[in-house]
Design a protein around this motif. Sequence first.
Motif, PDB file in Angstrom:
ATOM      1  N   GLN A 178       0.857  -1.563  -0.447  1.00 12.94           N
ATOM      2  CA  GLN A 178      -0.218   0.065   0.607  1.00 12.94           C
ATOM      3  C   GLN A 178       0.847   1.583  -0.043  1.00 12.94           C
ATOM      4  N   ILE A 179       2.211   0.535   0.607  1.00 17.32           N
ATOM      5  CA  ILE A 179       2.419   2.190   0.511  1.00 17.32           C
ATOM      6  C   ILE A 179       3.206   2.704  -0.839  1.00 17.32           C
ATOM      7  N   LYS A 180       4.075   1.414  -1.113  1.00 17.97           N
ATOM      8  CA  LYS A 180       3.672   2.154  -2.702  1.00 17.97           C
ATOM      9  C   LYS A 180       3.390   2.187  -3.549  1.00 17.97           C
ATOM     10  N   TRP A 181       2.870   1.670  -3.228  1.00 20.98           N
ATOM     11  CA  TRP A 181       1.261   2.220  -5.005  1.00 20.98           C
ATOM     12  C   TRP A 181       1.088   3.888  -4.499  1.00 20.98           C
ATOM     13  N   LEU A 182       1.040   4.283  -3.389  1.00 20.05           N
ATOM     14  CA  LEU A 182       1.011   5.652  -2.542  1.00 20.05           C
ATOM     15  C   LEU A 182       1.539   6.399  -3.120  1.00 20.05           C
ATOM     16  N   GLN A 183       3.091   5.857  -2.881  1.00 25.54           N
ATOM     17  CA  GLN A 183       3.947   6.315  -3.579  1.00 25.54           C
ATOM     18  C   GLN A 183       4.175   6.726  -4.868  1.00 25.54           C
ATOM     19  N   LYS A 184       4.311   5.643  -5.229  1.00 25.78           N
ATOM     20  CA  LYS A 184       4.172   5.536  -7.601  1.00 25.78           C
ATOM     21  C   LYS A 184       2.615   6.276  -7.745  1.00 25.78           C
ATOM     22  N   PHE A 185       1.611   6.723  -7.151  1.00 26.69           N
ATOM     23  CA  PHE A 185       0.697   7.813  -7.349  1.00 26.69           C
ATOM     24  C   PHE A 185       0.986   8.712  -7.364  1.00 26.69           C
ATOM     25  N   ASP A 186       1.935   9.446  -6.137  1.00 25.95           N
ATOM     26  CA  ASP A 186       2.742  10.304  -5.886  1.00 25.95           C
ATOM     27  C   ASP A 186       3.087  10.741  -7.427  1.00 25.95           C
ATOM     28  N   GLU A 187       3.858   9.996  -7.382  1.00 28.73           N
ATOM     29  CA  GLU A 187       4.709  10.034  -8.660  1.00 28.73           C
ATOM     30  C   GLU A 187       4.033  10.239  -9.982  1.00 28.73           C
ATOM     31  N   PHE A 188       3.651   9.782 -10.311  1.00 28.01           N
ATOM     32  CA  PHE A 188       2.356   9.418 -11.716  1.00 28.01           C
ATOM     33  C   PHE A 188       1.582  11.053 -11.593  1.00 28.01           C
ATOM     34  N   GLY A 189       1.237  11.650 -11.266  1.00 34.21           N
ATOM     35  CA  GLY A 189       0.170  12.408 -10.634  1.00 34.21           C
ATOM     36  C   GLY A 189      -1.087  12.495 -10.449  1.00 34.21           C
ATOM     37  N   ALA A 190      -1.068  11.424  -9.881  1.00 32.50           N
ATOM     38  CA  ALA A 190      -2.832  10.786  -9.194  1.00 32.50           C
ATOM     39  C   ALA A 190      -2.902  10.789  -8.221  1.00 32.50           C
ATOM     40  N   ASN A 191      -3.639  11.885  -8.143  1.00 34.04           N
ATOM     41  CA  ASN A 191      -4.613  11.574  -6.625  1.00 34.04           C
ATOM     42  C   ASN A 191      -4.982  10.757  -5.544  1.00 34.04           C
ATOM     43  N   ALA A 192      -3.798  11.130  -4.540  1.00 36.98           N
ATOM     44  CA  ALA A 192      -4.281   9.673  -4.183  1.00 36.98           C
ATOM     45  C   ALA A 192      -4.334  10.144  -2.429  1.00 36.98           C
ATOM     46  N   GLU A 193      -4.395   9.508  -1.584  1.00 42.64           N
ATOM     47  CA  GLU A 193      -4.183   9.634   0.119  1.00 42.64           C
ATOM     48  C   GLU A 193      -5.171   8.210   0.916  1.00 42.64           C
ATOM     49  N   VAL A 194      -4.422   8.802   2.168  1.00 46.49           N
ATOM     50  CA  VAL A 194      -4.920   8.481   2.840  1.00 46.49           C
ATOM     51  C   VAL A 194      -6.251   8.954   3.884  1.00 46.49           C
ATOM     52  N   CYS A 195      -7.341   8.246   4.323  1.00 51.62           N
ATOM     53  CA  CYS A 195      -8.010   8.163   5.352  1.00 51.62           C
ATOM     54  C   CYS A 195      -8.202   8.134   5.968  1.00 51.62           C
ATOM     55  N   ARG A 196      -8.117   8.662   7.534  1.00 53.43           N
ATOM     56  CA  ARG A 196      -8.067   7.947   9.093  1.00 53.43           C
ATOM     57  C   ARG A 196      -9.165   8.280   9.389  1.00 53.43           C
TER      58      ARG A 196
END
Length: 669
Positions: free
Chosen positions: A630-648
Motif C-alpha cells: 500500500q505504501i509503494k502504490w501511494l508513493q507511485k500514485f504521487d510520482e505519476f501525478g494521480a491524486n491519492a491519500e490515506v483516510c483515517r
Amino acid sequence: MCSKDNTKDLKINTDKYENFFTEGLITFLLSTPVSNLPWLRNVKDVQSIATSFKELDTIDQRLYARLFARQYAWIRYKRISYFFVKDLPSSIQHLENKGFVTTDFSNEPIRDILEILEKDEVKALCKEHRLDIKGNKRDMIERLENKCKKQRTLMFGPMMTPQAILMKSIKKILTCVKLCSEARDIFKMLVLLNTYPHYRGEESKRVSDLAKSLSEKNKGTVIYHKYNLRPTDVFGNIAKFKEYENSLLVLDEFMDTKLKKDWKKACVIINKCKLDFKLYIDNEMNVKFLDEWKLKDMDYLMKFTSGRNYAHILSSGIEVLKKSEDTWEEAIEVLQLLLGQKYFLGGAKGHWYRELALVYEKQQNHERMVDVLVEGLLDPKILMNYSIIALITKAESMGKRKSLPTSLRTRLLESVPVIDYSPKTTTIEATSAPSVTTSKKQVFVKNTEKGKEYSSVEEVARQHYMSKFAFGSGIHDEGKLLVTCALACFWEVIFHDVEGVFHSELQTVPLDWSSSGFYKRREEVIEKTLDQIAEETAPGYLEKMAKKYGGIAGPVDWNLLLEKPGDLEEAKQFLSCLTTDVFLHIAKYLIQDYRSRRSGLPDLTLWNPSSKKCIFVEVKGPSDTLSPNQIKWLQKFDEFGANAEVCRVNTLNTGPKNQGRKRKLAEEA
C-alpha cells in the motif's frame, strides 16, 4: 485400497461429458502433445490403449468417460445410471474385454468389499454365516472379517478358506466395476499433459474440470482467445514427467493436510520434501535444465518441475514449523535451504528473510536475527521488490527496542534504506457501533430518518468523500476497476504471439504471465500499445478492446465493464477523469511486474465526471497500519501525478467504557 463409492445415482437427460473422450481424448488429448513430445510416442501402451479405445462404440466410450471422472473405487452397477446406456452389463463387458475395467473383486481386501454393501446386505451375510447381527454395520463387518481369519474348512467340495466362502456369498449379491489401473494411468497422464499449462485446481477435480472446460468450449458458453500453439517440451523425458506428476500429488496431499490442521502429518511431508528438494537441486542434469531456461529467458517453465512444487510445499510449511518450539530448528533449516537456491519462488525471498529473523527472535538469538535482517536488506535481488518494505518495517521496529544491545540496534538502523515518503492523510471521525460479535472488522453507526445505519470503515470514508468533495461516483473496489481497465487495454499484448507460451487451447493467459520475463519479452509491443493508447485516448482504446474481445476468457473481468448497460460508459468516464497520461504511467508500471504489483491498491476509487477529478483513497481505522504494498502504490500514485491519500477514520466513542469516562469528566467539570 479401495473405498466406498458415495456418488449418488445420476439420472439425467443431458451429458456434459458428451464427446469428452471420443472427441476430447482421441482428438484433443492425443493430437497436441504426441506431435510435439517424441518421448511420449515411445511410452509403453499409449498407442495401443488409444487404438483399443477407438475400437469401442460411442456409448462404451462415454460410459468410460463417466467412470473415469468419478472416484477411483469399486462402483456398484446400481449406482451407474446414465440415460445413454441402454444395456449396462453389455457395455461393461465390452470395456472389460478391452482391458479398461474389471468386475473381478476376488483379490480385494474383504473389508473394502464389505464396505460397499448396504447394512441390510451385511446383515443378511451375517445370518447366512450364523453370526450375531447386533450393532451397526461396522460391528457386523468386524465379525465377518474375523471369521475370515479362521482356519480352512471343508465345504463345497474342494478345500476353501473362510474368506473364499464369504467372497462366494458376496458375489451372489454384488455386481460392481472398477477401472483397470494400467489404462487409467495412461489417461491420467494424457489429461495432465493437456492441463498443466492452465490448471490450478485440486488434483482430485482435474479430470472433471477438464471435461467441463471442453464441454463449455464445444457449446460456446466459454470462448477462448485464438492464438498459435507453439509449445516447448517442458519435461524432456518420461522420468521428469513422472517426477512432476508425483510432486503434484504430494502438494495436493500437503494442502489437504494443512486444511485439516493435521500438523504432525504436515511435518512428516515437509521433512520428506526437504530431502527431495535437496536431491533435486543437487542433481547436475536438473541444474543444467534450469540454467538453460534462465539463459533463454524461459524461467517461467520452472513452475512445471517437481523442484518448484517441493519449494512451494517448503515455503508454505514454514508457518507449520513455526507453531512449535520443537520444530523451530527445522524451520531454520528449511528457510536456509530456500534462501540458498536461486531457481524457485524468487519473489518470496524477502518473506523468507523476515520469517527466518522471526524464528531467531523466538529463540532469543538476537545476533542471528540482526544478521538475517541486514543480509536481506542488502540483497540486491529484493531491493526493488515490495518485500523490502516488510524487512525495513521489521528492522525499524527492532531498532527501537531498548532491550536489544546498542551495537545491534545501530547496525540494524544503519542498514535500513532511507524511504523519504509520507502519504497525504485526511482524518475524519465517526461513531463506532458497540461490539456485538467476535469479528475484528470495526462497524460504524449513524442515525438517519429510517433509523440506525451500520457501515464499514470503507463505506464511512466513501460517503464522506462523495458528500463533502462532491465525487459523484465512488466504489470500494481495492483498485479492481483500474486494474481491469489496464489489462483490457493490454489484451493484445498479453496474447501476443510469443514462442513457447501457448501450449493448450484452454489457456486464459500465456505461461509466462506474471513472470519476471513477461515484460522483457514484449517490451517493444508494449511501447507501441502505449503510443496507440496515447493517440486514441484511454477511454477510446478501452471501448475498442471491450467491443473486440469482451466476454473472451482471460485475465480481464469483463463483467465489471459489460455486465450492465452503462458499465463501460462509467469506466470511460473514470479514465477521462484520471487522464490518459496518468493512466499510461500506472498501466505500464502494473504490467512490468504484475505478480507483485496487483495487490496493495487503495480501497476507494472516486471520480467526478463534471469536474474531471479523480482520487484514490486508502482507508484505515484507528489502529490500522499501511502494508508495504500500500505504501509503494501511494508513493507511485504521487510520482505519476494521480491524486491519492490515506483516510483515517477515528472513533468518537468505543462503547460503554468510554461513555462512562466522558460522564465522569463532565461531572468533575
